[in-house]
Design a protein around this motif. Sequence first.
Motif, PDB file in Angstrom:
ATOM      1  N   HIS A 184       0.800  -1.222   0.000  1.00  0.00           N
ATOM      2  CA  HIS A 184       0.000   0.000   0.000  1.00  0.00           C
ATOM      3  C   HIS A 184       0.835   1.275   0.000  1.00  0.00           C
ATOM      4  N   ILE A 185       1.713   1.425   0.963  1.00  0.00           N
ATOM      5  CA  ILE A 185       2.438   2.692   1.080  1.00  0.00           C
ATOM      6  C   ILE A 185       3.491   2.832  -0.015  1.00  0.00           C
ATOM      7  N   SER A 186       4.051   1.709  -0.501  1.00  0.00           N
ATOM      8  CA  SER A 186       5.006   1.777  -1.619  1.00  0.00           C
ATOM      9  C   SER A 186       4.322   2.300  -2.876  1.00  0.00           C
ATOM     10  N   LEU A 187       3.089   1.853  -3.097  1.00  0.00           N
ATOM     11  CA  LEU A 187       2.329   2.324  -4.246  1.00  0.00           C
ATOM     12  C   LEU A 187       1.923   3.781  -4.061  1.00  0.00           C
ATOM     13  N   ALA A 188       1.490   4.149  -2.859  1.00  0.00           N
ATOM     14  CA  ALA A 188       1.044   5.520  -2.611  1.00  0.00           C
ATOM     15  C   ALA A 188       2.175   6.526  -2.800  1.00  0.00           C
ATOM     16  N   LYS A 189       3.399   6.136  -2.482  1.00  0.00           N
ATOM     17  CA  LYS A 189       4.543   7.045  -2.604  1.00  0.00           C
ATOM     18  C   LYS A 189       4.843   7.429  -4.051  1.00  0.00           C
ATOM     19  N   LEU A 190       4.300   6.686  -5.014  1.00  0.00           N
ATOM     20  CA  LEU A 190       4.492   7.019  -6.426  1.00  0.00           C
ATOM     21  C   LEU A 190       3.592   8.162  -6.857  1.00  0.00           C
ATOM     22  N   SER A 191       2.598   8.479  -6.046  1.00  0.00           N
ATOM     23  CA  SER A 191       1.604   9.476  -6.441  1.00  0.00           C
ATOM     24  C   SER A 191       2.150  10.893  -6.299  1.00  0.00           C
ATOM     25  N   CYS A 192       1.624  11.775  -7.146  1.00  0.00           N
ATOM     26  CA  CYS A 192       1.947  13.191  -7.015  1.00  0.00           C
ATOM     27  C   CYS A 192       0.870  13.913  -6.214  1.00  0.00           C
ATOM     28  N   GLY A 193      -0.090  13.154  -5.688  1.00  0.00           N
ATOM     29  CA  GLY A 193      -1.152  13.739  -4.887  1.00  0.00           C
ATOM     30  C   GLY A 193      -0.836  13.683  -3.405  1.00  0.00           C
ATOM     31  N   ASP A 194      -1.774  14.087  -2.596  1.00  0.00           N
ATOM     32  CA  ASP A 194      -1.630  14.115  -1.145  1.00  0.00           C
ATOM     33  C   ASP A 194      -1.891  12.716  -0.591  1.00  0.00           C
ATOM     34  N   ILE A 195      -0.890  12.118   0.046  1.00  0.00           N
ATOM     35  CA  ILE A 195      -1.026  10.748   0.553  1.00  0.00           C
ATOM     36  C   ILE A 195      -1.121  10.714   2.077  1.00  0.00           C
ATOM     37  N   ARG A 196      -1.423  11.859   2.692  1.00  0.00           N
ATOM     38  CA  ARG A 196      -1.511  11.872   4.149  1.00  0.00           C
ATOM     39  C   ARG A 196      -2.608  10.942   4.666  1.00  0.00           C
ATOM     40  N   VAL A 197      -3.738  10.896   3.970  1.00  0.00           N
ATOM     41  CA  VAL A 197      -4.820  10.002   4.390  1.00  0.00           C
ATOM     42  C   VAL A 197      -4.351   8.555   4.337  1.00  0.00           C
ATOM     43  N   ASN A 198      -3.623   8.195   3.283  1.00  0.00           N
ATOM     44  CA  ASN A 198      -3.093   6.837   3.159  1.00  0.00           C
ATOM     45  C   ASN A 198      -2.156   6.509   4.316  1.00  0.00           C
ATOM     46  N   ASN A 199      -1.265   7.470   4.643  1.00  0.00           N
ATOM     47  CA  ASN A 199      -0.329   7.266   5.744  1.00  0.00           C
ATOM     48  C   ASN A 199      -1.049   7.114   7.072  1.00  0.00           C
ATOM     49  N   TYR A 200      -1.970   8.022   7.349  1.00  0.00           N
ATOM     50  CA  TYR A 200      -2.665   8.008   8.630  1.00  0.00           C
ATOM     51  C   TYR A 200      -3.537   6.766   8.772  1.00  0.00           C
ATOM     52  N   TYR A 201      -4.199   6.384   7.675  1.00  0.00           N
ATOM     53  CA  TYR A 201      -5.060   5.211   7.776  1.00  0.00           C
ATOM     54  C   TYR A 201      -4.219   3.942   7.956  1.00  0.00           C
ATOM     55  N   GLY A 202      -3.084   3.864   7.275  1.00  0.00           N
ATOM     56  CA  GLY A 202      -2.206   2.706   7.448  1.00  0.00           C
ATOM     57  C   GLY A 202      -1.727   2.562   8.880  1.00  0.00           C
ATOM     58  N   LEU A 203      -1.345   3.678   9.512  1.00  0.00           N
ATOM     59  CA  LEU A 203      -0.924   3.640  10.911  1.00  0.00           C
ATOM     60  C   LEU A 203      -2.095   3.292  11.828  1.00  0.00           C
ATOM     61  N   PHE A 204      -3.279   3.829  11.505  1.00  0.00           N
ATOM     62  CA  PHE A 204      -4.479   3.516  12.289  1.00  0.00           C
ATOM     63  C   PHE A 204      -4.752   2.016  12.273  1.00  0.00           C
ATOM     64  N   VAL A 205      -4.706   1.403  11.090  1.00  0.00           N
ATOM     65  CA  VAL A 205      -4.950  -0.035  10.975  1.00  0.00           C
ATOM     66  C   VAL A 205      -3.875  -0.820  11.720  1.00  0.00           C
ATOM     67  N   LEU A 206      -2.618  -0.386  11.588  1.00  0.00           N
ATOM     68  CA  LEU A 206      -1.514  -1.080  12.252  1.00  0.00           C
ATOM     69  C   LEU A 206      -1.708  -1.114  13.768  1.00  0.00           C
ATOM     70  N   PHE A 207      -2.038   0.028  14.352  1.00  0.00           N
ATOM     71  CA  PHE A 207      -2.123   0.106  15.806  1.00  0.00           C
ATOM     72  C   PHE A 207      -3.430  -0.483  16.355  1.00  0.00           C
ATOM     73  N   THR A 208      -4.502  -0.442  15.569  1.00  0.00           N
ATOM     74  CA  THR A 208      -5.782  -0.975  16.060  1.00  0.00           C
ATOM     75  C   THR A 208      -5.965  -2.463  15.774  1.00  0.00           C
ATOM     76  N   THR A 209      -5.105  -3.049  14.991  1.00  0.00           N
ATOM     77  CA  THR A 209      -5.177  -4.492  14.740  1.00  0.00           C
ATOM     78  C   THR A 209      -3.958  -5.197  15.335  1.00  0.00           C
ATOM     79  N   MET A 210      -2.815  -5.067  14.700  1.00  0.00           N
ATOM     80  CA  MET A 210      -1.623  -5.743  15.200  1.00  0.00           C
ATOM     81  C   MET A 210      -1.192  -5.187  16.554  1.00  0.00           C
TER      82      MET A 210
END
Length: 315
Positions: A184-210
Amino acid sequence: MSNSNTTHFTNPSIFILLGIPGLEAAHVWISIPFCITYAIAVLGNFAILFIVKRDPRLHEPMYYFLCMLAITDLVLSTSILPKMLAIFWFSSREIFFNACLLQMYFIHWFTIVESGLFSAMALDRYVAICHPLRHSTILSNPVVVKIVLAVMLRSCISTMPYPFLAGRLPYCRTHIIPHSYCEHISLAKLSCGDIRVNNYYGLFVLFTTMGVDIIFITVSYVLILTAIFRLPTKDARLKTFGTCTSHLGAILSFYIPSLFSFLAHRFAYNVPLNFHILLANVYLLVPPMLNPIIYGVRTKQIRHRLLHLFTQKGT
């Protein structure tokens, strides 16, 4: 003409996976241990499934969770290795965008499923050691089914936004992914758009699951160790603790590299890219190989059943 080219490049239908950047010359050699790891994982996990299915004495919660773990490991390793070998052996680096999103979803989904199963197995060990007389009552077959369904549903819901978050981004920088699979984050880093939502949601999932699973496992083993140290004799303590060592070994082999890989993507900017990609492959390929070995060697019932099968074939 330039506008049409830009529009076409903004949403490419095909991405290019580089494999392990900087180690292209060693791809064939790197593929050898990966192939061996995958072969052991497939044979070992199918052996676990076969043994548990054939032996009615193993139709217990611990072995049901172990079977689910084996299926999860098979899906995880199979979701990345065939394409990885195509890159390493045949330089077949192209992957359709939708296929990339699908691979990304399966990887994240079953990674969280595996984490949830380790929590369920920690619960099983806690009940077996701290409440042995009530084990069959607390963890009855309907309860085990509900736990497995809850683990699957949690993972499905938490990872479902990933393809949509990645799919909505404009990819106008490059369509080359410096990785051996779609993450997910490797793909998002290729974008020229704002990926803050991707970053924040990935961390949210990481901390609320694992993250929650790690806390639950830690609490379970604190209670388990407390119960073990209360046993009257040293032999009883060692024997009881021995039933937990296989689970602890499997947990450490999964969480240590996976958490390092997830967090390094976001915070460890000085980690060499090729080392990071190698580690990302290790945490998806090595635990599926180690789990059946760890549980097969340390679990007496499975070990005896395996020896029995080989003895029958030998005679």
